[in-house]
Scaffold this motif. Structure first.
Motif, PDB file in Angstrom:
ATOM      1  N   ILE A 184       0.818  -1.216   0.000  1.00  0.00           N
ATOM      2  CA  ILE A 184       0.000   0.000   0.000  1.00  0.00           C
ATOM      3  C   ILE A 184       0.849   1.262   0.000  1.00  0.00           C
ATOM      4  O   ILE A 184       0.469   2.253  -0.576  1.00  0.00           O
ATOM      5  CB  ILE A 184      -1.037   0.000   1.150  1.00  0.00           C
ATOM      6  CG1 ILE A 184      -2.198   0.933   0.823  1.00  0.00           C
ATOM      7  CG2 ILE A 184      -0.467   0.352   2.497  1.00  0.00           C
ATOM      8  CD1 ILE A 184      -3.397   0.252   0.355  1.00  0.00           C
ATOM      9  N   ARG A 185       1.996   1.234   0.640  1.00  0.00           N
ATOM     10  CA  ARG A 185       2.781   2.468   0.680  1.00  0.00           C
ATOM     11  C   ARG A 185       4.182   2.298   0.122  1.00  0.00           C
ATOM     12  O   ARG A 185       4.529   1.271  -0.430  1.00  0.00           O
ATOM     13  CB  ARG A 185       2.772   3.051   2.088  1.00  0.00           C
ATOM     14  CG  ARG A 185       1.522   3.926   2.273  1.00  0.00           C
ATOM     15  CD  ARG A 185       1.444   4.551   3.622  1.00  0.00           C
ATOM     16  NE  ARG A 185       1.237   3.562   4.655  1.00  0.00           N
ATOM     17  CZ  ARG A 185       0.063   3.025   4.948  1.00  0.00           C
ATOM     18  NH1 ARG A 185      -1.003   3.389   4.298  1.00  0.00           N
ATOM     19  NH2 ARG A 185      -0.039   2.129   5.889  1.00  0.00           N
ATOM     20  N   PHE A 194      -4.837   6.971  -6.242  1.00  0.00           N
ATOM     21  CA  PHE A 194      -3.555   6.735  -5.579  1.00  0.00           C
ATOM     22  C   PHE A 194      -3.325   5.275  -5.206  1.00  0.00           C
ATOM     23  O   PHE A 194      -2.256   4.918  -4.727  1.00  0.00           O
ATOM     24  CB  PHE A 194      -3.496   7.564  -4.271  1.00  0.00           C
ATOM     25  CG  PHE A 194      -4.722   7.363  -3.399  1.00  0.00           C
ATOM     26  CD1 PHE A 194      -4.808   6.282  -2.551  1.00  0.00           C
ATOM     27  CD2 PHE A 194      -5.796   8.240  -3.469  1.00  0.00           C
ATOM     28  CE1 PHE A 194      -5.938   6.073  -1.779  1.00  0.00           C
ATOM     29  CE2 PHE A 194      -6.938   8.044  -2.698  1.00  0.00           C
ATOM     30  CZ  PHE A 194      -7.000   6.956  -1.849  1.00  0.00           C
ATOM     31  N   CYS A 195      -4.328   4.417  -5.405  1.00  0.00           N
ATOM     32  CA  CYS A 195      -4.349   3.137  -4.687  1.00  0.00           C
ATOM     33  C   CYS A 195      -4.045   1.930  -5.576  1.00  0.00           C
ATOM     34  O   CYS A 195      -4.553   1.826  -6.699  1.00  0.00           O
ATOM     35  CB  CYS A 195      -5.720   2.965  -4.041  1.00  0.00           C
ATOM     36  SG  CYS A 195      -5.829   1.488  -3.046  1.00  0.00           S
ATOM     37  N   PRO A 226     -12.789   6.023   6.007  1.00  0.00           N
ATOM     38  CA  PRO A 226     -11.764   6.905   5.430  1.00  0.00           C
ATOM     39  C   PRO A 226     -12.366   8.002   4.555  1.00  0.00           C
ATOM     40  O   PRO A 226     -13.260   7.736   3.751  1.00  0.00           O
ATOM     41  CB  PRO A 226     -10.913   5.954   4.581  1.00  0.00           C
ATOM     42  CG  PRO A 226     -11.109   4.623   5.214  1.00  0.00           C
ATOM     43  CD  PRO A 226     -12.538   4.622   5.688  1.00  0.00           C
ATOM     44  N   GLN A 238      -9.943  10.637   3.390  1.00  0.00           N
ATOM     45  CA  GLN A 238      -8.725  10.960   2.611  1.00  0.00           C
ATOM     46  C   GLN A 238      -8.450  12.452   2.482  1.00  0.00           C
ATOM     47  O   GLN A 238      -7.314  12.890   2.649  1.00  0.00           O
ATOM     48  CB  GLN A 238      -8.730  10.329   1.198  1.00  0.00           C
ATOM     49  CG  GLN A 238      -9.164   8.874   1.115  1.00  0.00           C
ATOM     50  CD  GLN A 238      -8.242   7.877   1.806  1.00  0.00           C
ATOM     51  OE1 GLN A 238      -7.211   8.230   2.351  1.00  0.00           O
ATOM     52  NE2 GLN A 238      -8.631   6.609   1.824  1.00  0.00           N
ATOM     53  N   ASP A 267      -8.945   7.666   7.538  1.00  0.00           N
ATOM     54  CA  ASP A 267      -7.621   7.760   6.907  1.00  0.00           C
ATOM     55  C   ASP A 267      -7.546   9.080   6.145  1.00  0.00           C
ATOM     56  O   ASP A 267      -8.538   9.505   5.531  1.00  0.00           O
ATOM     57  CB  ASP A 267      -7.417   6.647   5.865  1.00  0.00           C
ATOM     58  CG  ASP A 267      -7.347   5.266   6.466  1.00  0.00           C
ATOM     59  OD1 ASP A 267      -7.125   5.143   7.674  1.00  0.00           O
ATOM     60  OD2 ASP A 267      -7.513   4.295   5.703  1.00  0.00           O
ATOM     61  N   PHE A 268      -6.354   9.684   6.167  1.00  0.00           N
ATOM     62  CA  PHE A 268      -6.116  10.925   5.415  1.00  0.00           C
ATOM     63  C   PHE A 268      -4.840  10.795   4.604  1.00  0.00           C
ATOM     64  O   PHE A 268      -3.873  10.171   5.063  1.00  0.00           O
ATOM     65  CB  PHE A 268      -5.941  12.113   6.371  1.00  0.00           C
ATOM     66  CG  PHE A 268      -7.175  12.435   7.148  1.00  0.00           C
ATOM     67  CD1 PHE A 268      -8.105  13.328   6.645  1.00  0.00           C
ATOM     68  CD2 PHE A 268      -7.415  11.823   8.366  1.00  0.00           C
ATOM     69  CE1 PHE A 268      -9.265  13.618   7.349  1.00  0.00           C
ATOM     70  CE2 PHE A 268      -8.566  12.101   9.075  1.00  0.00           C
ATOM     71  CZ  PHE A 268      -9.492  12.993   8.575  1.00  0.00           C
ATOM     72  N   ILE A 269      -4.858  11.420   3.445  1.00  0.00           N
ATOM     73  CA  ILE A 269      -3.628  11.532   2.649  1.00  0.00           C
ATOM     74  C   ILE A 269      -3.351  13.020   2.437  1.00  0.00           C
ATOM     75  O   ILE A 269      -4.246  13.749   1.992  1.00  0.00           O
ATOM     76  CB  ILE A 269      -3.782  10.846   1.276  1.00  0.00           C
ATOM     77  CG1 ILE A 269      -4.023   9.346   1.454  1.00  0.00           C
ATOM     78  CG2 ILE A 269      -2.556  11.097   0.406  1.00  0.00           C
ATOM     79  CD1 ILE A 269      -4.233   8.588   0.143  1.00  0.00           C
ATOM     80  N   PHE A 274      -1.295   9.889   6.220  1.00  0.00           N
ATOM     81  CA  PHE A 274      -0.125   9.518   5.423  1.00  0.00           C
ATOM     82  C   PHE A 274       0.247  10.634   4.471  1.00  0.00           C
ATOM     83  O   PHE A 274      -0.618  11.376   4.010  1.00  0.00           O
ATOM     84  CB  PHE A 274      -0.438   8.282   4.567  1.00  0.00           C
ATOM     85  CG  PHE A 274      -1.133   7.186   5.309  1.00  0.00           C
ATOM     86  CD1 PHE A 274      -0.418   6.343   6.149  1.00  0.00           C
ATOM     87  CD2 PHE A 274      -2.513   7.006   5.187  1.00  0.00           C
ATOM     88  CE1 PHE A 274      -1.067   5.330   6.844  1.00  0.00           C
ATOM     89  CE2 PHE A 274      -3.158   5.995   5.880  1.00  0.00           C
ATOM     90  CZ  PHE A 274      -2.434   5.159   6.712  1.00  0.00           C
ATOM     91  N   LYS A 275       1.526  10.679   4.151  1.00  0.00           N
ATOM     92  CA  LYS A 275       1.955  11.525   3.033  1.00  0.00           C
ATOM     93  C   LYS A 275       1.676  10.745   1.762  1.00  0.00           C
ATOM     94  O   LYS A 275       1.969   9.538   1.708  1.00  0.00           O
ATOM     95  CB  LYS A 275       3.474  11.765   3.124  1.00  0.00           C
ATOM     96  CG  LYS A 275       3.871  12.824   4.087  1.00  0.00           C
ATOM     97  CD  LYS A 275       5.320  13.212   3.896  1.00  0.00           C
ATOM     98  CE  LYS A 275       6.277  12.107   4.303  1.00  0.00           C
ATOM     99  NZ  LYS A 275       7.688  12.468   4.155  1.00  0.00           N
ATOM    100  N   TYR A 276       1.159  11.410   0.751  1.00  0.00           N
ATOM    101  CA  TYR A 276       0.944  10.731  -0.522  1.00  0.00           C
ATOM    102  C   TYR A 276       2.275  10.172  -1.018  1.00  0.00           C
ATOM    103  O   TYR A 276       3.295  10.850  -0.987  1.00  0.00           O
ATOM    104  CB  TYR A 276       0.372  11.717  -1.560  1.00  0.00           C
ATOM    105  CG  TYR A 276       0.408  11.107  -2.945  1.00  0.00           C
ATOM    106  CD1 TYR A 276      -0.512  10.134  -3.316  1.00  0.00           C
ATOM    107  CD2 TYR A 276       1.406  11.460  -3.849  1.00  0.00           C
ATOM    108  CE1 TYR A 276      -0.443   9.538  -4.566  1.00  0.00           C
ATOM    109  CE2 TYR A 276       1.475  10.867  -5.101  1.00  0.00           C
ATOM    110  CZ  TYR A 276       0.552   9.904  -5.446  1.00  0.00           C
ATOM    111  OH  TYR A 276       0.629   9.298  -6.671  1.00  0.00           O
ATOM    112  N   SER A 277       2.254   8.913  -1.451  1.00  0.00           N
ATOM    113  CA  SER A 277       3.449   8.381  -2.106  1.00  0.00           C
ATOM    114  C   SER A 277       3.022   7.697  -3.397  1.00  0.00           C
ATOM    115  O   SER A 277       2.039   6.944  -3.417  1.00  0.00           O
ATOM    116  CB  SER A 277       4.194   7.425  -1.170  1.00  0.00           C
ATOM    117  OG  SER A 277       3.588   6.173  -1.155  1.00  0.00           O
ATOM    118  N   ARG A 325       2.435   5.311  -6.261  1.00  0.00           N
ATOM    119  CA  ARG A 325       2.512   3.868  -6.488  1.00  0.00           C
ATOM    120  C   ARG A 325       2.554   3.654  -7.991  1.00  0.00           C
ATOM    121  O   ARG A 325       1.598   4.049  -8.688  1.00  0.00           O
ATOM    122  CB  ARG A 325       1.298   3.132  -5.896  1.00  0.00           C
ATOM    123  CG  ARG A 325       0.960   3.438  -4.472  1.00  0.00           C
ATOM    124  CD  ARG A 325       2.067   3.151  -3.463  1.00  0.00           C
ATOM    125  NE  ARG A 325       2.638   1.833  -3.608  1.00  0.00           N
ATOM    126  CZ  ARG A 325       3.948   1.601  -3.751  1.00  0.00           C
ATOM    127  NH1 ARG A 325       4.805   2.606  -3.778  1.00  0.00           N
ATOM    128  NH2 ARG A 325       4.397   0.377  -3.880  1.00  0.00           N
TER     129      ARG A 325
END
Ligand code: 5AD
Ligand code: SF4
Length: 461
Positions: free
Chosen positions: A59-60, A180-181, A281, A283, A321-323, A352-355, A357
């Motif tokens: 996921i991350r 993002f997922c 969530p 986001q 959950d938040f991004i 989370f910080k957006y990363s 994928r």
């Protein structure tokens, strides 16, 4: 490696390393179940294992790198074992990184015997046999036509040490394609487990002493399992579970706001075994970013769902959950997220910080947010969320909460259990209370737990 495939009176050691979400915890337990008839029994250390399974999460950030570094460590252990005892170790990689990077794993780590995706665990015994024939290097990351739920063994044992709480997967996969997922690519399309199969497993769990079940799914409130030829919602499934005598508490995660149907909101009012705690969530609080994320709802629609949930169940608490730093997120968008948090108030959150994928739509978008901006936003968001969590815990001081007692406490004479909001609560009490839900007045607040006093009348019940 045929020594690993035939049933045997001497158990083979099985060591499963689990990363990531509760779905993976559940899957690891099911892999242990399918391997048990082949003579595999869990061992604590990889050094003593005949089979090691690394169940991975994608996921991350840097998921694949972490897998390769862990595989390097495991390789050393298995080589040492071979040298000192002459025994070889079967090494398998499972989970979402296996699904996404199966070929890459076998290319970069050719000592791996088997790579299997999350949809194929029921075929594990057959695959182990195939590896024995092929001499290693087998991949099974299909999305098979047969549902894995139909093939997993019936004698699944509850997974938690105290055997009072258990996870039960009822749904897998996701069709939502958030920008993002990786889940829709690694776990495939949404599938729901048939109602009778869920009820059978829940009954077995309760018969073995489980009092609290958490229903799992990547999109659990999109559940649509079949029952006598028709499709059943999560609310209806929960209603059926309610009739299992001895099942006292029910939770579900993870939900999507788009699938928060009115009937499910009403079930929070009408179904007494639903705990007043929901992970939903959001986001982001910016409509522009929610749109870019392909979430399919606005910030106000989320606020509205929360209002209706609180009307249905006034004591409900929210988790989310938040991004921060999704591509294109401006200061103004981030302030909208801060505002949504202030409006809703959360008891517990993950941020989370957006990363990026690889392979997901957002990864290729322009206007990626610089790391230092993401860092600053995350720090501000987390400070606010921490404040809200502390305020929520403080709001319980003086209230009486139902505590499911699960073990003895840290200090002699103490026991400990979980509140409806999953906080650990310590209080003085006899170990005979373990397994019961008792009333406890909350008197103290610590960083990660609460303390309380058992209400005397609770003992008379
Ligand atoms: N970057 C940051 N956070 C992510 N999540 C999922 N994908 C990403 C990503 N690419 C977070 C979401 C999701 C949770 C399980 O992980 O908030 O709800
Ligand atoms: Fe991923 Fe959840 Fe979006 Fe599905 S709904 S794509 S699992 S974040």
């Amino acid at each position: 490696m045929s020594e690993h495939v035939s049933p045997s009176s001497t158990p083979h050691g099985l060591h499963i390393i689990t990363w990531g979400c509760q779905m993976n915890v559940y899957d690891s337990a099911r892999m242990a179940d399918v391997l048990r008839p082949l003579g595999y029994a869990p061992v604590d250390r990889p050094e003593n294992a005949d089979m090691i399974i690394l169940n991975t999460c994608h996921i991350r950030e840097k998921a694949a790198e972490k897998v390769f570094s862990e595989l390097g460590r495991l390789r050393k252990i298995t080589e040492e074992r071979k040298e000192t005892t002459g025994k070889s170790t079967f090494l398998a990689v499972a989970g979402c990184v296996a699904q996404a990077e199966g070929k890459e794993i076998l290319a970069r780590a050719p000592y791996v015997d088997l790579v299997l995706g999350p949809q194929t665990y029921h075929r594990l015994p057959e695959m182990v046999a195939r590896v024995a024939r092929a001499g290693g290097g087998v991949i099974d990351t299909d999305f098979p036509v047969e549902a894995k739920f139909d093939f997993l063994p019936e004698e699944a044992a509850p997974q938690t040490s105290a055997n009072l709480t258990a996870f039960l997967t009822i749904q897998e996969g996701c069709d939502k394609f958030c920008s993002f997922c990786v889940v829709p690519y690694t776990r495939g399309a949404e599938t729901s487990r048939p109602v009778s199969s869920v009820l059978d497993e829940a009954k077995r769990l309760v018969e073995s002493g489980v009092k609290e079940i958490t229903l799992l799914g990547q999109n659990v409130n999109a559940y649509h399992g079949t029952w006598e030829g028709r499709s059943v919602t999560l609310a209806e499934l929960a209603d059926k579970l309610r009739s299992i005598h001895g099942l006292e508490r029910l939770r579900y995660m993870t939900s999507h706001p788009r699938d928060m149907e009115e009937t499910l909101i009403e079930a929070h009012r009408d179904n007494p075994i639903f705990m007043p705690f929901l992970h939903l969530p959001v986001q982001s609080g910016s409509d522009r970013i929610l749109k870019a994320m392909n979430r399919g709802h606005t910030a106000d629609e989320y606020r509205n769902i929360i209002t209706r949930l609180r009307q249905a169940r006034p004591d409900i608490a929210l988790s989310s959950d938040f991004i921060v730093g999704h591509p294109g997120e401006t200061d103004e968008d981030f302030e909208a997220t801060m505002q949504l948090v202030k409006d809703v108030t959360f008891a517990c959150t993950y941020s989370f910080k957006y990363s990026a994928r690889p392979g997901t739509p957002a990864a290729g978008q322009p206007f990626q947010v610089p790391e230092d901006v993401k860092d600053r936003r995350l720090a501000r968001l987390q400070a606010l969320l921490r404040e809200q969590q502390d305020a929520f815990n403080a709001s319980l001081l003086g209230t009486v909460q139902d505590i499911l007692v699960s073990s003895t406490g840290r200090k002699p004479g103490q026991v400990m259990g979980r509140s409806p909001y999953l906080q650990p609560v310590h209080f003085e009490g006899d170990p005979s209370l373990i397994g019961r839900v008792v009333k406890v007045r909350i008197t103290t607040q610590r960083t990660n737990s609460l303390g309380g006093v058992l209400c005397e009348e609770a003992l008379a019940v």
